[in-house]
Design a protein around this motif. Structure first.
Motif, short mmCIF file in Angstrom:
data_model
loop_
_atom_site.label_atom_id
_atom_site.label_comp_id
_atom_site.label_asym_id
_atom_site.label_seq_id
_atom_site.Cartn_x
_atom_site.Cartn_y
_atom_site.Cartn_z
N MET A 1 33.38 66.38 45.44
CA MET A 1 33.30 65.05 46.00
C MET A 1 33.40 64.03 44.88
O MET A 1 32.83 64.20 43.82
CB MET A 1 31.98 64.85 46.73
N ILE A 2 34.12 62.96 45.16
CA ILE A 2 34.28 61.85 44.23
C ILE A 2 33.61 60.64 44.88
O ILE A 2 33.98 60.24 45.98
CB ILE A 2 35.76 61.52 43.98
N ASN A 3 32.62 60.06 44.21
CA ASN A 3 31.90 58.89 44.71
C ASN A 3 32.28 57.68 43.86
O ASN A 3 32.15 57.73 42.63
CB ASN A 3 30.40 59.11 44.62
N LEU A 4 32.73 56.63 44.52
CA LEU A 4 33.15 55.41 43.83
C LEU A 4 32.41 54.21 44.40
O LEU A 4 32.08 54.16 45.58
CB LEU A 4 34.64 55.16 44.02
N HIS A 5 32.23 53.25 43.54
CA HIS A 5 31.68 51.95 43.94
C HIS A 5 32.60 50.90 43.33
O HIS A 5 32.78 50.87 42.10
CB HIS A 5 30.25 51.82 43.39
N ALA A 6 33.21 50.10 44.17
CA ALA A 6 34.08 49.03 43.69
C ALA A 6 33.40 47.70 43.96
O ALA A 6 32.94 47.46 45.08
CB ALA A 6 35.43 49.09 44.38
N GLU A 7 33.33 46.87 42.94
CA GLU A 7 32.80 45.51 43.09
C GLU A 7 33.97 44.56 42.92
O GLU A 7 34.70 44.63 41.92
CB GLU A 7 31.74 45.23 42.03
N ILE A 8 34.17 43.70 43.90
CA ILE A 8 35.28 42.75 43.88
C ILE A 8 34.72 41.36 44.11
O ILE A 8 34.05 41.12 45.12
CB ILE A 8 36.33 43.08 44.96
N ILE A 9 35.00 40.45 43.20
CA ILE A 9 34.51 39.08 43.32
C ILE A 9 35.69 38.16 43.56
O ILE A 9 36.68 38.17 42.82
CB ILE A 9 33.73 38.65 42.05
N ALA A 10 35.59 37.37 44.61
CA ALA A 10 36.67 36.46 44.99
C ALA A 10 36.74 35.26 44.06
O ALA A 10 35.72 34.78 43.55
CB ALA A 10 36.44 35.97 46.41
N ASN A 11 37.95 34.78 43.85
CA ASN A 11 38.13 33.50 43.17
C ASN A 11 37.58 32.39 44.06
O ASN A 11 37.52 32.55 45.28
CB ASN A 11 39.61 33.26 42.88
N PRO A 12 37.20 31.27 43.45
CA PRO A 12 36.69 30.15 44.26
C PRO A 12 37.67 29.79 45.39
O PRO A 12 38.88 29.77 45.18
CB PRO A 12 36.56 29.01 43.25
N ASP A 13 37.13 29.55 46.55
CA ASP A 13 37.89 29.16 47.74
C ASP A 13 38.83 30.25 48.25
O ASP A 13 39.72 29.97 49.06
CB ASP A 13 38.67 27.87 47.50
N LYS A 14 38.67 31.49 47.79
CA LYS A 14 39.54 32.58 48.24
C LYS A 14 38.75 33.67 48.99
O LYS A 14 39.31 34.70 49.34
CB LYS A 14 40.25 33.22 47.03
N ARG A 15 37.47 33.43 49.22
CA ARG A 15 36.60 34.45 49.83
C ARG A 15 37.13 34.95 51.17
O ARG A 15 37.22 36.15 51.41
CB ARG A 15 35.19 33.92 50.01
N ASP A 16 37.48 34.03 52.05
CA ASP A 16 37.91 34.43 53.40
C ASP A 16 39.18 35.26 53.35
O ASP A 16 39.31 36.28 54.04
CB ASP A 16 38.10 33.22 54.30
N ALA A 17 40.13 34.85 52.54
CA ALA A 17 41.39 35.60 52.42
C ALA A 17 41.15 36.98 51.83
O ALA A 17 41.74 37.97 52.27
CB ALA A 17 42.39 34.81 51.57
N LEU A 18 40.27 37.05 50.83
CA LEU A 18 39.96 38.35 50.23
C LEU A 18 39.26 39.25 51.24
O LEU A 18 39.57 40.43 51.35
CB LEU A 18 39.12 38.19 48.97
#
Length: 96
Positions: A1-18
């Motif tokens: 099993m491969i366990n991953l955790h990805a953290e992605i931070i949106a650019n300002p004013d791009k949260r909804d699109a991301l």
């Protein structure tokens, strides 16, 4: 099993699109052979921060995911629209 955790931070004013782009990855990825878990979370105290919890049955299934058309389209979309401020991928080892 491969366990991953990805953290992605949106650019300002791009949260909804991301968020939409990340949500569009869920179903096609969950249907991939070897995908055991693929869950998206949003930090309630820092709403521009998204977390993806992934569990893959094998390295081969993860490798196939990395080459999938929907993930490639996601990469192109976030690059073209400058959606992501920062991203970190962590491989996790289950210990208990």
């Amino acid at each position: 099993m491969i366990n991953l955790h990805a953290e992605i931070i949106a650019n300002p004013d791009k949260r909804d699109a991301l968020q939409i782009a990340l949500q569009n990855l869920l179903e096609p990825t969950r249907q991939e052979e070897g995908c055991c878990q693929y869950e998206l979370y949003q930090d309630t105290q820092a709403p521009d921060r998204f977390l993806m919890q992934e569990v893959w049955c094998s390295q081969a299934s993860l490798d196939a995911h990395q080459k999938s058309p929907h993930l490639e389209a996601f990469r192109q979309l976030i690059t073209r629209n400058n959606l992501v401020k920062q991203s970190t991928l962590s491989y996790l080892r289950f210990i208990g």
